[in-house]
Design an enzyme around this catalytic site. Structure first.
Site, mmCIF file in Angstrom:
data_model
loop_
_atom_site.group_PDB
_atom_site.id
_atom_site.type_symbol
_atom_site.label_atom_id
_atom_site.label_comp_id
_atom_site.label_asym_id
_atom_site.label_seq_id
_atom_site.Cartn_x
_atom_site.Cartn_y
_atom_site.Cartn_z
ATOM 1 N N GLU A 255 11.223 61.973 48.136
ATOM 2 C CA GLU A 255 9.985 61.986 47.520
ATOM 3 C C GLU A 255 10.282 62.908 46.409
ATOM 4 O O GLU A 255 10.721 64.014 46.401
ATOM 5 C CB GLU A 255 8.898 62.367 48.659
ATOM 6 N N HIS B 214 12.380 62.373 55.250
ATOM 7 C CA HIS B 214 12.723 62.305 53.983
ATOM 8 C C HIS B 214 12.951 63.919 53.259
ATOM 9 O O HIS B 214 12.438 64.930 53.865
ATOM 10 C CB HIS B 214 11.414 62.046 53.128
ATOM 11 N N HIS C 78 10.060 70.263 50.361
ATOM 12 C CA HIS C 78 9.873 70.299 51.814
ATOM 13 C C HIS C 78 10.886 69.174 52.172
ATOM 14 O O HIS C 78 11.566 68.236 51.584
ATOM 15 C CB HIS C 78 8.732 69.965 52.308
HETATM 16 C C1 LIG Z 1 2.377 61.829 50.516
HETATM 17 C C2 LIG Z 1 1.897 62.740 51.882
HETATM 18 C C3 LIG Z 1 3.173 63.520 52.308
HETATM 19 C C4 LIG Z 1 3.650 64.396 51.393
HETATM 20 O O1 LIG Z 1 4.635 65.061 51.609
HETATM 21 O O2 LIG Z 1 2.882 64.953 50.461
HETATM 22 C C5 LIG Z 1 4.183 62.704 52.909
HETATM 23 O O3 LIG Z 1 5.345 62.995 52.823
HETATM 24 S S1 LIG Z 1 3.784 61.201 53.708
HETATM 25 C C6 LIG Z 1 5.284 60.512 54.402
HETATM 26 C C7 LIG Z 1 4.909 59.129 54.711
HETATM 27 N N1 LIG Z 1 5.042 57.904 53.934
HETATM 28 C C8 LIG Z 1 6.179 57.425 53.293
HETATM 29 O O4 LIG Z 1 7.284 57.641 53.841
HETATM 30 C C9 LIG Z 1 6.035 56.582 52.061
HETATM 31 C C10 LIG Z 1 7.541 55.926 51.742
HETATM 32 N N2 LIG Z 1 7.915 55.317 52.946
HETATM 33 C C11 LIG Z 1 8.097 53.704 52.975
HETATM 34 O O5 LIG Z 1 7.135 53.156 52.274
HETATM 35 C C12 LIG Z 1 8.573 53.257 54.206
HETATM 36 O O6 LIG Z 1 8.699 54.635 54.989
HETATM 37 C C13 LIG Z 1 9.881 52.644 54.123
HETATM 38 C C14 LIG Z 1 9.826 51.498 53.179
HETATM 39 C C15 LIG Z 1 11.006 53.790 53.339
HETATM 40 C C16 LIG Z 1 10.477 52.345 55.235
HETATM 41 O O7 LIG Z 1 9.587 51.590 55.957
HETATM 42 P P1 LIG Z 1 10.103 50.693 57.245
HETATM 43 O O8 LIG Z 1 11.079 51.694 58.206
HETATM 44 O O9 LIG Z 1 8.723 50.091 57.752
HETATM 45 O O10 LIG Z 1 10.959 49.656 56.730
HETATM 46 P P2 LIG Z 1 12.147 49.217 56.920
HETATM 47 O O11 LIG Z 1 12.448 49.245 58.451
HETATM 48 O O12 LIG Z 1 12.232 47.633 56.467
HETATM 49 O O13 LIG Z 1 13.599 49.938 56.316
HETATM 50 C C17 LIG Z 1 13.961 49.460 55.264
HETATM 51 C C18 LIG Z 1 15.386 50.227 55.229
HETATM 52 O O14 LIG Z 1 15.170 51.611 54.791
HETATM 53 C C19 LIG Z 1 15.714 52.150 56.098
HETATM 54 N N3 LIG Z 1 14.897 53.451 56.095
HETATM 55 C C20 LIG Z 1 13.563 53.429 56.675
HETATM 56 N N4 LIG Z 1 13.233 54.610 56.718
HETATM 57 C C21 LIG Z 1 14.044 55.475 56.119
HETATM 58 C C22 LIG Z 1 14.139 56.865 56.298
HETATM 59 N N5 LIG Z 1 13.244 57.597 56.241
HETATM 60 N N6 LIG Z 1 15.436 57.494 55.598
HETATM 61 C C23 LIG Z 1 16.426 56.589 55.259
HETATM 62 N N7 LIG Z 1 16.550 55.174 55.647
HETATM 63 C C24 LIG Z 1 15.233 54.691 56.007
HETATM 64 C C25 LIG Z 1 15.670 51.597 57.217
HETATM 65 O O15 LIG Z 1 16.659 51.678 58.269
HETATM 66 C C26 LIG Z 1 16.155 50.126 56.705
HETATM 67 O O16 LIG Z 1 17.487 49.907 56.573
HETATM 68 P P3 LIG Z 1 18.056 48.818 57.038
HETATM 69 O O17 LIG Z 1 19.748 49.212 56.556
HETATM 70 O O18 LIG Z 1 17.837 47.652 56.244
HETATM 71 O O19 LIG Z 1 18.017 48.717 58.425
HETATM 72 CO CO LIG Z 2 6.723 64.587 52.209
#
Ligand SMILES: CC[C@H](C(=O)O)C(=O)SCCNC(=O)CCNC(=O)[C@H](O)C(C)(C)COP(=O)(O)OP(=O)(O)OC[C@H]1O[C@@H](n2cnc3c(N)ncnc32)[C@H](O)[C@@H]1OP(=O)(O)O
Ligand SMILES: [Co+2]
Length: 134
Positions: free
Chosen positions: A130, A79, A7
């Site tokens: 993912e 993602h 997805h």
């Molecule tokens: C599992 C159930 C369902 C499924 O398909 O089955 C799902 O998919 S649930 C989806 C929701 N769960 C998750 O996304 C879990 C993993 N994600 C995380 O842990 C956070 O989203 C994380 C750590 C990737 C980012 O969290 P946050 O935005 O709070 O942290 P930061 O602002 O410190 O980000 C760090 C750095 O990463 C860049 N960033 C954040 N999100 C994304 C993204 N989606 N794609 C690309 N880059 C991303 C952010 O801009 C920061 O970069 P920087 O250069 O330091 O500014």
């Molecule tokens: Co997902």
């Protein structure tokens, strides 16, 4: 190692409106919303012939997508999910190759009842990845 694209996830701030866009404007089949409190999201899946679109709304105070949603008022691609046959073998290969696995590195059960892991966006071309064991 990675297989099919399972997805593409889009984070939205209005799940009903986003669902209507895919159902009514784009004529796609959409699921009912499902809360996944363990993951801090509410999901709607858009079924396509060759993959799915996962519409995500933050759920709860500690949602991992809250910041992303706040930074993207109109919504945004969040993602990509790739399928793997053996998530532990995939995880260990990724770590050995220098990729970072988010969280404690142990798979959690995702929206399809299958084990999933997330990989750090900075290690994968700026894209949150993912992997889901199928
Ligand atoms: C599992 C159930 C369902 C499924 O398909 O089955 C799902 O998919 S649930 C989806 C929701 N769960 C998750 O996304 C879990 C993993 N994600 C995380 O842990 C956070 O989203 C994380 C750590 C990737 C980012 O969290 P946050 O935005 O709070 O942290 P930061 O602002 O410190 O980000 C760090 C750095 O990463 C860049 N960033 C954040 N999100 C994304 C993204 N989606 N794609 C690309 N880059 C991303 C952010 O801009 C920061 O970069 P920087 O250069 O330091 O500014
Ligand atoms: Co997902």
């Amino acid at each position: 190692m990675i297989g099919k694209l399972n997805h593409v996830a889009i984070v939205v701030n209005d799940l009903e409106a986003a669902t209507a866009v895919y159902r009514d404007t784009l004529g796609a089949k959409v699921s009912a919303p499902v809360d996944l409190p363990d993951h801090g999201v509410t999901t709607v899946f858009v079924e396509l012939p060759n993959t799915k679109i996962e519409l995500l709304l933050p759920l709860g105070e500690d949602s991992p997508i809250a910041k992303f949603a706040a930074n993207n008022p109109a919504g945004g691609m969040h993602h990509l999910c790739y399928e793997v046959e053996d998530i532990i073998a995939a995880r260990d290969h990724i770590i050995a190759a220098g990729g970072r696995v988010l969280g404690d590195g142990e798979p959690k059960i995702g929206a399809h009842g299958k084990p999933v892991l997330f990989l750090h966006p900075k290690d994968f071309c700026g894209t949150l990845v993912e992997i889901e064991e199928v």
